[in-house]
Design an enzyme around this catalytic site. Structure first.
Site, PDB file in Angstrom:
ATOM      1  CB  SER A   1     -59.993  74.669  57.278  1.00  0.00           C
ATOM      2  OG  SER A   1     -58.634  74.491  56.882  1.00  0.00           O
ATOM      3  N   GLY A   2     -60.782  71.164  57.177  1.00  0.00           N
ATOM      4  CA  GLY A   2     -60.859  69.873  56.370  1.00  0.00           C
ATOM      5  C   GLY A   2     -62.349  69.523  55.789  1.00  0.00           C
TER       6      GLY A   2
ATOM      7  CB  CYS B   1     -67.231  57.681  62.560  1.00  0.00           C
ATOM      8  SG  CYS B   1     -66.335  56.231  61.825  1.00  0.00           S
TER       9      CYS B   1
ATOM     10  CB  SER C   1     -65.764  57.846  53.603  1.00  0.00           C
ATOM     11  OG  SER C   1     -65.705  56.825  54.288  1.00  0.00           O
ATOM     12  CB  ALA C   2     -61.005  55.843  55.450  1.00  0.00           C
ATOM     13  N   GLY C   3     -59.746  58.985  55.283  1.00  0.00           N
ATOM     14  CA  GLY C   3     -58.612  59.726  54.992  1.00  0.00           C
ATOM     15  C   GLY C   3     -57.444  59.204  55.624  1.00  0.00           C
ATOM     16  N   PRO C   4     -56.332  59.952  55.269  1.00  0.00           N
ATOM     17  CG  PRO C   4     -54.783  61.684  55.025  1.00  0.00           C
ATOM     18  CD  PRO C   4     -56.090  61.168  54.450  1.00  0.00           C
ATOM     19  N   GLY C   5     -55.685  60.379  58.064  1.00  0.00           N
ATOM     20  CA  GLY C   5     -55.660  60.313  59.611  1.00  0.00           C
ATOM     21  C   GLY C   5     -56.476  59.048  60.087  1.00  0.00           C
TER      22      GLY C   5
END
Length: 303
Positions: A12-13, A127, A158-162
């Site tokens: 749900s991110g 991506c 735009s680059a999250g922790p994952g």
């Protein structure tokens, strides 16, 4: 009303929420459920307002429902998907994996989608892979490509922790796709997190070694054809300029090169337009889901 494949979104991110808006526009896919673990997530709240059945109780809740999805899009994490994938298979649910888990075959729509329409689980690679492997494929279907290198530059915000935690996995997975799907004998991938403010849209550079006597017009035409194909599901995907051809030099290891520059602007469904790196993943996943649904519904006689 024409039949549609019933779809669940697991996660749900940001990516899941952007995917939701794309699925809502689909003629072949009907998003019915969104599954998360955070009851306060914006994604679950938006999905509920849009009429989906939502839960924060995870995949086991979904699998316990009497009415089950035909397709699951999962945008969680690799370890979560590896755990859930056998459960989907046992329940007869097809899975489209937007994590690095790579349980099933990797798919790049212009290159190998038709080969994997029957696969129970398909993986969307990365991506960077979705943006650059089509170009390598465009070159390798004309001439041999002994080496290909891609450089993906994305907005840092735009680059999250994952993504940040899996940079090494990103480069290895993308490089492997450059070879196995793109068709290069050897491949290398580099990702750059661009800290510029305001954020820059995704830009990618693709270097392909080619024979010195290669038909350059045929290569350029093939690249243009593949770009047009990607644009059918990612309208913001475009060449920055014409493919550039260079004669062999010391800098290129004595090989002739074709260099292609592309940029990816997102549709702005939920994520900002600069997040083309995330948008191309959700758009490509939607494309794959639609083609699987077409095959299933048409062959099965639902349409």
């Amino acid at each position: 009303m024409p039949s549609k494949a019933k779809v669940a979104i697991v996660g749900s991110g940001n990516i899941s929420t952007d995917l939701l808006y794309k699925l809502l526009r689909s003629e072949w896919l009907e998003p019915r459920w969104m599954v998360g673990i955070d009851p306060e997530s914006d994604g679950l709240a938006r999905a509920a307002k849009l009429g989906l059945e939502t839960t924060h109780e995870g995949v086991d809740w979904l699998l316990a429902q009497p009415d089950k999805p035909d397709l699951v899009f999962e945008a969680t994490s690799a370890y979560v998907h590896r755990d859930a994938a056998p459960k989907y298979a046992e329940a007869g649910i097809r899975a489209i994996d937007l994590t690095p888990a790579a349980v099933g075959p990797a798919v790049i729509p212009p290159a190998n989608l038709r080969e994997h329409l029957d696969a129970p689980n398909v993986n969307m690679i990365t991506c960077g892979g979705q943006a650059t492997i089509p170009i390598v494929y465009a070159v390798s279907r004309i001439v041999e490509v002994p080496y290909a290198e891609i450089v993906a530059s994305v907005a840092s915000v735009s680059a999250g922790p994952g993504t940040r935690a899996n940079i090494d996995e990103f480069t290895k997975t993308t490089a492997r796709g450059v070879q196995t799907i793109g068709g290069a004998a050897r491949g290398k991938a580099i990702i750059i997190l661009n800290p510029a403010d305001p954020p820059m849209i995704m830009r990618d550079t693709i270097f392909c070694a080619i024979p010195t006597d290669a038909d350059r017009e045929a290569i350029a035409a093939s690249i243009h054809d593949v770009v047009k194909e990607v644009q059918t599901y990612v309208p913001g995907y475009r060449l920055l300029n014409e493919p550039q051809f260079d004669e062999p030099s010391i800098n290129s290891g004595g090989q002739a090169l074709v260099t292609t520059f592309v940029e990816v602007e997102g549709a702005g469904d939920y994520l900002p337009p600069y997040a083309g790196n995330l948008d191309i993943m959700t758009a490509a996943a939607t494309k794959v889901g639609e083609e699987i649904a077409k095959e299933t519904l048409v062959v099965g006689g639902a349409r």
